[in-house]
Each structure stands twice: as C-alpha cells, then as structure tokens.
Design a protein around this motif. Structure first.
Motif, PDB file in Angstrom:
ATOM      1  N   PHE A   3      -2.486 -12.851  12.721  1.00 32.54           N
ATOM      2  CA  PHE A   3      -3.406 -13.304  11.695  1.00 32.54           C
ATOM      3  C   PHE A   3      -2.760 -13.488  10.327  1.00 32.54           C
ATOM      4  O   PHE A   3      -3.004 -14.471   9.638  1.00 32.54           O
ATOM      5  N   LEU A   4      -1.930 -12.544   9.919  1.00 33.27           N
ATOM      6  CA  LEU A   4      -1.434 -12.548   8.551  1.00 33.27           C
ATOM      7  C   LEU A   4      -0.118 -13.287   8.379  1.00 33.27           C
ATOM      8  O   LEU A   4       0.229 -13.666   7.263  1.00 33.27           O
ATOM      9  N   SER A   5       0.626 -13.473   9.434  1.00 36.48           N
ATOM     10  CA  SER A   5       1.820 -14.329   9.389  1.00 36.48           C
ATOM     11  C   SER A   5       2.252 -14.655  10.813  1.00 36.48           C
ATOM     12  O   SER A   5       2.098 -13.838  11.721  1.00 36.48           O
ATOM     13  N   SER A   6       2.772 -15.867  10.990  1.00 32.96           N
ATOM     14  CA  SER A   6       3.232 -16.316  12.304  1.00 32.96           C
ATOM     15  C   SER A   6       4.647 -16.868  12.176  1.00 32.96           C
ATOM     16  O   SER A   6       5.088 -17.231  11.077  1.00 32.96           O
ATOM     17  N   HIS A   7       5.345 -16.946  13.302  1.00 31.96           N
ATOM     18  CA  HIS A   7       6.758 -17.331  13.283  1.00 31.96           C
ATOM     19  C   HIS A   7       7.060 -18.321  14.394  1.00 31.96           C
ATOM     20  O   HIS A   7       6.287 -18.462  15.351  1.00 31.96           O
ATOM     21  N   SER A   8       8.216 -18.977  14.298  1.00 33.55           N
ATOM     22  CA  SER A   8       8.695 -19.874  15.349  1.00 33.55           C
ATOM     23  C   SER A   8      10.143 -19.530  15.666  1.00 33.55           C
ATOM     24  O   SER A   8      10.890 -19.066  14.807  1.00 33.55           O
ATOM     25  N   ARG A   9      10.523 -19.775  16.924  1.00 33.53           N
ATOM     26  CA  ARG A   9      11.881 -19.497  17.364  1.00 33.53           C
ATOM     27  C   ARG A   9      12.328 -20.546  18.371  1.00 33.53           C
ATOM     28  O   ARG A   9      11.523 -21.099  19.112  1.00 33.53           O
ATOM     29  N   VAL A  10      13.638 -20.788  18.411  1.00 29.77           N
ATOM     30  CA  VAL A  10      14.246 -21.603  19.456  1.00 29.77           C
ATOM     31  C   VAL A  10      15.291 -20.756  20.161  1.00 29.77           C
ATOM     32  O   VAL A  10      15.660 -19.672  19.695  1.00 29.77           O
ATOM     33  N   ASP A  11      15.776 -21.255  21.291  1.00 31.70           N
ATOM     34  CA  ASP A  11      16.842 -20.596  22.052  1.00 31.70           C
ATOM     35  C   ASP A  11      16.482 -19.180  22.458  1.00 31.70           C
ATOM     36  O   ASP A  11      17.295 -18.250  22.375  1.00 31.70           O
ATOM     37  N   LEU A  12      15.255 -19.000  22.933  1.00 36.13           N
ATOM     38  CA  LEU A  12      14.856 -17.739  23.541  1.00 36.13           C
ATOM     39  C   LEU A  12      15.026 -17.865  25.050  1.00 36.13           C
ATOM     40  O   LEU A  12      15.227 -18.964  25.567  1.00 36.13           O
ATOM     41  N   PRO A  13      14.948 -16.756  25.794  1.00 39.44           N
ATOM     42  CA  PRO A  13      15.041 -16.859  27.258  1.00 39.44           C
ATOM     43  C   PRO A  13      14.067 -17.896  27.810  1.00 39.44           C
ATOM     44  O   PRO A  13      12.962 -18.086  27.286  1.00 39.44           O
ATOM     45  N   GLY A  14      14.470 -18.571  28.892  1.00 39.82           N
ATOM     46  CA  GLY A  14      13.741 -19.717  29.409  1.00 39.82           C
ATOM     47  C   GLY A  14      12.259 -19.482  29.626  1.00 39.82           C
ATOM     48  O   GLY A  14      11.436 -20.362  29.343  1.00 39.82           O
ATOM     49  N   MET A  15      11.884 -18.317  30.125  1.00 41.48           N
ATOM     50  CA  MET A  15      10.479 -18.071  30.437  1.00 41.48           C
ATOM     51  C   MET A  15       9.614 -18.013  29.183  1.00 41.48           C
ATOM     52  O   MET A  15       8.386 -18.128  29.265  1.00 41.48           O
ATOM     53  N   MET A  16      10.226 -17.856  28.008  1.00 43.92           N
ATOM     54  CA  MET A  16       9.453 -17.716  26.779  1.00 43.92           C
ATOM     55  C   MET A  16       9.299 -19.033  26.026  1.00 43.92           C
ATOM     56  O   MET A  16       8.495 -19.118  25.093  1.00 43.92           O
TER      57      MET A  16
END
Length: 376
Positions: A307-320
């Motif tokens: 709710f108060l903050s969200s994030h983004s990521r690349v190059d995580l394990p395939g299932m994610m």
C-alpha cells in the motif's frame, strides 16, 4: 641430367607436396571439429557476462564448460523483502520470497512509530504522539532524524536514500478540491517548507493515494485517478490532463479506492488496479500521447505491490518473472500471493485477496542490500 634422376626428383617433389596437402587437410579437419565450447575461457567469460539472464540460462545448457562459466558470471537481482510491523512489541519479521524464509529481528528503535514509505533499503517513519519523523535502515540500524512535522491524512515519499545529497522528502494533501498543500524537507534541514498550490483540475488526496519518484519528478495518483506532478527543483505543481485509467464497472465497488498500487520501472509509471476476487488490471502511462494503456505483458519484470510503496525488479529467478507479488503470505509463511500476467491467474490457486480490506500499516516491501546474507 639423366632421365632416371629426373624421375626420382619428381617423385620426391610429389611426395613432399602430398605431405603438405595432407598436413593442411588434417589442420582444416581439426578446425572443423572445433566447436563453440572450445572458445578460450577469457573470451567465453566476456561473451556470457554480457548476456541477459534469460540468454545466460539458455547458454548454460550448451555443455558442462559453458554451464560452469555461465553460473560464474550470472547476475540475479536481489528481491525485495516483506517487512511485517507488529501490533505489540518490538519483534519484526522479514520474509524473503526467493528463499521463502522468514527472519525475526528485535528493533527497539521503532517503538511507537508507523511506517510511511520505503526506498533503497531505508524506512521513513512517523511517531504520531510526538510528531517525530525519521529515517531508519533495519539492515544497518542507522537512524537519521528529521524536523518534527504533523502528518495528517497526507501521503509522503522521498527521492533516494537519505545518505545521498539529492534526497528530498515530499508530502501532499488537499485543502480543497482545487488547492493542495505541499511540504518538502531534506536530511539536515531544520524545518519543513509548506506551500499551497492552485489546481486547474480537481485533486482530492487521502492516505490511500499512490506516490513515486521518477525521472526527477514526484508523481501522485489522486483518490479518483488523476495524476499530480511535483518538480522539486522548480518547486512547481500541476495536475495532468490525463483521464484516469479505464476500469470495468465492477471494479468500483466497496473499498475500490484502496485497492490500487503504483510504481515505476525504467522511467515508466505503472498502476495496478485490483477489486476483490477480480483479476488485477495493469496500466502504463504512455508519455508520448499522455494516455494510460493496459499492459498485457511485463516483459520479464516483477512488481512488488504494497500500500505505502511498491517496487519493480528484473533478472529475478524465472518463476518470479512477469508477475505481481502482493504483500500477503500464505501456507505458514511458505508462499507469497502473486498474480502471473502470462497465465492470467493468481498463485497459489484460489488465493486471490480483497486488498482493500488489508491494513496498510501491516507490512511493506523493502529492498535489502545487495548480497545481504540475512539476519543472524
């Protein structure tokens, strides 16, 4: 020279030429037998180190030698952790969605505070009774104090880690539908600066609004989906004439204003709309035509929504990848609820959740330092 001697020399010359041809043919045959797996180790490491995670994984199945080199140079990003705030006491929990492991840590520094925002591994916290505002890094236990400030119904964010000279704090709340009060501060300041701004378009704020810092600007989504923009360098504010994202009518049900999440990725503003048991809808702001467009894919990106903050990521394990991870863990801390954009369904099955009913101060995604081994 006699004919016999000439014939002998010719025979010797032919033998030498045949030997040379044979040597060349053997050498060419050896070159043809060489494969990509015979590349020098230094060259192989250089090539594989420049590959994206997907291509690195594919290259690792070529042969045993490539597998070893690919693993050695593979870069996998650190996933955010879900931090839980206890209703009583000072024992805090951190959930790692990759390892599916939970750590418990006692943090007496946070007594009497509530979380406001998180970025770059730092928490921004507020003590309602004393109006104290401060930064805290739970991984290093470092505290950075700020001037006192009364936060009532406004949302707050900061641009980057408070250890950076570029760190700016920003809050906004509406005074009326056409007037907002914006307050700013920075680490080391002695007071907050508050200025009222006039809106050409209505902007109604509440603690359920979403706020991100992107490309040097603070973007804030209003209660009804209008986008406000604040430039800290120019100290200017405007409400963009961008119509709110279009959602199905059934999305505007109980607590519809709470089930929204907002983040940014590589300069793109992304909004996630949820409603009870319905599948989430993702929108990205097309800044070339200033319109919200629905996203059908995340192109390998993983979103972490709280709710108060969200994030983004690349190059995580395939299932994610290509998924939205929400701030709810099931099965005794073993599985985080996520939504797969590719499969267009929640995981685990039948684990969709009415995010509008969740306590916004219960938990928040936070970014641990790179290669952080975990709490001891």
């Amino acid at each position: 020279m006699s004919g016999k001697r000439r014939r002998k020399l010719k025979s010797l010359s032919d033998t030498i030429n045949d030997n040379k041809r044979l040597q060349i043919e053997v050498k060419n045959e050896d070159l043809e037998l060489q494969t990509w797996s015979d590349l020098p180790a230094e060259l192989l490491e250089l090539i594989l180190s420049r590959l994206a995670l997907d291509d690195n994984v594919r290259a690792s199945v070529v042969c045993k030698r490539w597998h070893c080199v690919a693993i050695a140079v593979r870069v996998v990003n650190q996933s955010p952790w879900l931090m839980y705030f206890p209703k009583f006491g000072d024992l805090y929990e951190f959930y790692d969605p990759v390892q599916r492991k939970t750590y418990s840590v006692e943090l007496t520094e946070l007594t009497g505070s509530r979380v406001c925002y998180t970025k770059d591994g730092w928490l921004l916290l507020y003590r309602p009774r004393t109006h104290q505002v401060f930064f805290f890094n739970p991984f290093t236990r470092k505290v950075i104090k700020l001037p006192r400030f009364e936060m009532t119904y406004q949302i707050v964010a900061f641009s980057c880690a408070p250890t950076s000279p570029d760190c700016v704090l920003f809050t906004v709340k509406h005074v009326s539908p056409t007037i907002v009060a914006i307050s700013t501060c920075y680490p080391g300041a002695t007071e907050w600066k508050t200025v009222n701004y006039q809106n050409r378009l209505p902007f109604v704020s509440s603690m359920w609004n979403k706020l991100v810092f992107c490309n040097g600007l603070f973007y804030c989504l209003s209660l009804t989906g209008w986008l406000g923009v604040f430039d800290p360098s120019e100290r200017s504010w405007s409400v963009l004439s961008v119509p709110p994202p279009k959602c199905p009518e059934n999305f505007f049900a109980k607590n519809w204003w709470k089930g929204k999440f907002m983040t940014e990725h590589n300069g793109d503003i992304i909004v996630i709309y949820t409603c009870s048991s319905e599948n989430p809808i993702l929108f990205k702001l097309d800044q070339s035509i200033m319109e919200w467009e629905e996203m059908r894919t995340l192109d390998g990106v993983t979103l972490f929504a709280s709710f108060l903050s969200s994030h983004s990521r690349v190059d995580l394990p395939g299932m994610m990848r290509n998924s939205v991870y929400f701030s709810k863990v099931r099965f005794y801390g073993k599985r985080c609820i996520s939504f797969s954009v590719d499969d267009y369904r929640y995981y685990p099955r039948k684990q969709c959740h009415d995010w509008g009913e969740q306590d916004p101060f219960e938990n928040i995604w936070i970014e641990p330092p790179k290669d952080f081994p975990g709490f001891t």
